[in-house]
Write a protein that holds these residues in place. Structure first.
Motif, PDB file in Angstrom:
ATOM      1  N   ASP A  55       0.816  -1.215   0.000  1.00  0.00           N
ATOM      2  CA  ASP A  55       0.000   0.000   0.000  1.00  0.00           C
ATOM      3  C   ASP A  55       0.850   1.266   0.000  1.00  0.00           C
ATOM      4  N   ASP A  77      -6.963   0.329  -7.898  1.00  0.00           N
ATOM      5  CA  ASP A  77      -8.048   0.623  -6.953  1.00  0.00           C
ATOM      6  C   ASP A  77      -8.587  -0.673  -6.357  1.00  0.00           C
ATOM      7  N   ASP A  78      -8.727  -1.691  -7.196  1.00  0.00           N
ATOM      8  CA  ASP A  78      -9.215  -2.987  -6.728  1.00  0.00           C
ATOM      9  C   ASP A  78      -8.256  -3.592  -5.700  1.00  0.00           C
ATOM     10  N   GLU A  80      -6.250  -2.116  -3.625  1.00  0.00           N
ATOM     11  CA  GLU A  80      -6.366  -1.411  -2.356  1.00  0.00           C
ATOM     12  C   GLU A  80      -7.698  -1.713  -1.674  1.00  0.00           C
ATOM     13  N   ALA A  81      -8.774  -1.818  -2.461  1.00  0.00           N
ATOM     14  CA  ALA A  81     -10.086  -2.125  -1.894  1.00  0.00           C
ATOM     15  C   ALA A  81     -10.104  -3.541  -1.301  1.00  0.00           C
ATOM     16  N   GLU A  82      -9.444  -4.458  -1.987  1.00  0.00           N
ATOM     17  CA  GLU A  82      -9.396  -5.841  -1.479  1.00  0.00           C
ATOM     18  C   GLU A  82      -8.639  -5.902  -0.157  1.00  0.00           C
ATOM     19  N   HIS A  83      -7.575  -5.140  -0.033  1.00  0.00           N
ATOM     20  CA  HIS A  83      -6.872  -5.078   1.252  1.00  0.00           C
ATOM     21  C   HIS A  83      -7.820  -4.592   2.343  1.00  0.00           C
ATOM     22  N   SER A  84      -8.623  -3.580   2.029  1.00  0.00           N
ATOM     23  CA  SER A  84      -9.516  -3.012   3.046  1.00  0.00           C
ATOM     24  C   SER A  84     -10.616  -3.980   3.445  1.00  0.00           C
ATOM     25  N   ARG A  85     -10.955  -4.933   2.570  1.00  0.00           N
ATOM     26  CA  ARG A  85     -11.971  -5.938   2.922  1.00  0.00           C
ATOM     27  C   ARG A  85     -11.371  -7.047   3.775  1.00  0.00           C
ATOM     28  N   THR A 114     -11.715 -14.750   0.868  1.00  0.00           N
ATOM     29  CA  THR A 114     -11.451 -13.359   0.505  1.00  0.00           C
ATOM     30  C   THR A 114      -9.966 -13.145   0.215  1.00  0.00           C
ATOM     31  N   HIS A 118      -8.081 -12.419  -3.472  1.00  0.00           N
ATOM     32  CA  HIS A 118      -7.175 -11.279  -3.660  1.00  0.00           C
ATOM     33  C   HIS A 118      -5.813 -11.729  -4.183  1.00  0.00           C
TER      34      HIS A 118
END
Length: 203
Positions: A55, A77-78, A80-85, A114, A118
């Motif tokens: 990140d 973007d995907d 980073e979003a996957e990390h946040s999930r 999940t 990723h």
């Protein structure tokens, strides 16, 4: 010059392996044991270092190289979003482990699915993009950041953790990518110390 992703793939394999071990421990009713707790704590520590380095030091560098390319920017973007999930699932599993909560098996399955999605997305799409737009020096800066974060003490766990239970060919490939002093230290000191910690042990 192409980038050598040996350590990246080996790290991904180690994350998958640890979640398999966690699922097995949960199924066998020993998720509360010291060995499993120690294994889980190391897993979350290694994943935190890995994702934080991506990140802060990897995705921004790739983003600079693909400026003006919407499809590639959307992929980042995907990532980073996957990390946040993943982060809330780690917290949920951690809490359920501490409480020996009945929903633990479902949470471990959710985390496994999940994270695996990723890792596969990264391997199939992000790594080829990095191969196209990053230089060997870019990659060295990223891996250097991880080494700096780990330090020698961290490396003494990271290296034997990676090869713990790895198929012989994968073990040889990963250790072959390490500097000779690291291989010597691992053989003489680190692996023995790592085994004595009993991560994921059934005792």
């Amino acid at each position: 010059m192409s980038i050598d992703f040996t350590a990246m793939y080996a790290s991904h394999d180690a994350f998958r392996r640890d979640l398999e071990r966690l699922a097995q421990a949960v199924a066998e009713g020993r998720a509360h044991t010291p060995g499993v707790r120690a294994g889980w704590e190391n897993f979350t520590h290694q994943l935190h270092i890995h994702h934080t380095a991506e990140d802060s030091g990897l995705w921004p560098r790739v983003r600079e190289r693909v400026a003006g390319r919407p499809r590639e920017l959307a992929l980042l973007d995907d990532m980073e979003a996957e990390h946040s999930r993943i982060d809330p699932l780690l917290t949920a599993v951690d809490t359920a482990l501490a409480d020996q909560a009945p929903e633990l098996p479902d949470l471990v399955r959710a985390l496994t699915a999940t994270l695996d999605d990723h890792l596969k997305h990264e391997e199939d799409s992000a790594l080829p993009l990095m191969q196209d737009v990053l230089t060997a020096a870019d990659w060295a800066a990223f891996t250097g950041r991880i080494r700096e974060t780990q330090g020698l003490r961290g490396a003494s766990v990271f290296v034997p953790w990676i090869v713990d239970g790895a198929p012989p060919a994968d073990r040889v490939r990963f250790l072959g990518a390490m500097p000779p002093p690291v291989r010597v230290l691992n053989r003489l000191f680190w692996e023995g110390s790592y085994r004595r910690r009993g991560l994921w042990s059934e005792a």
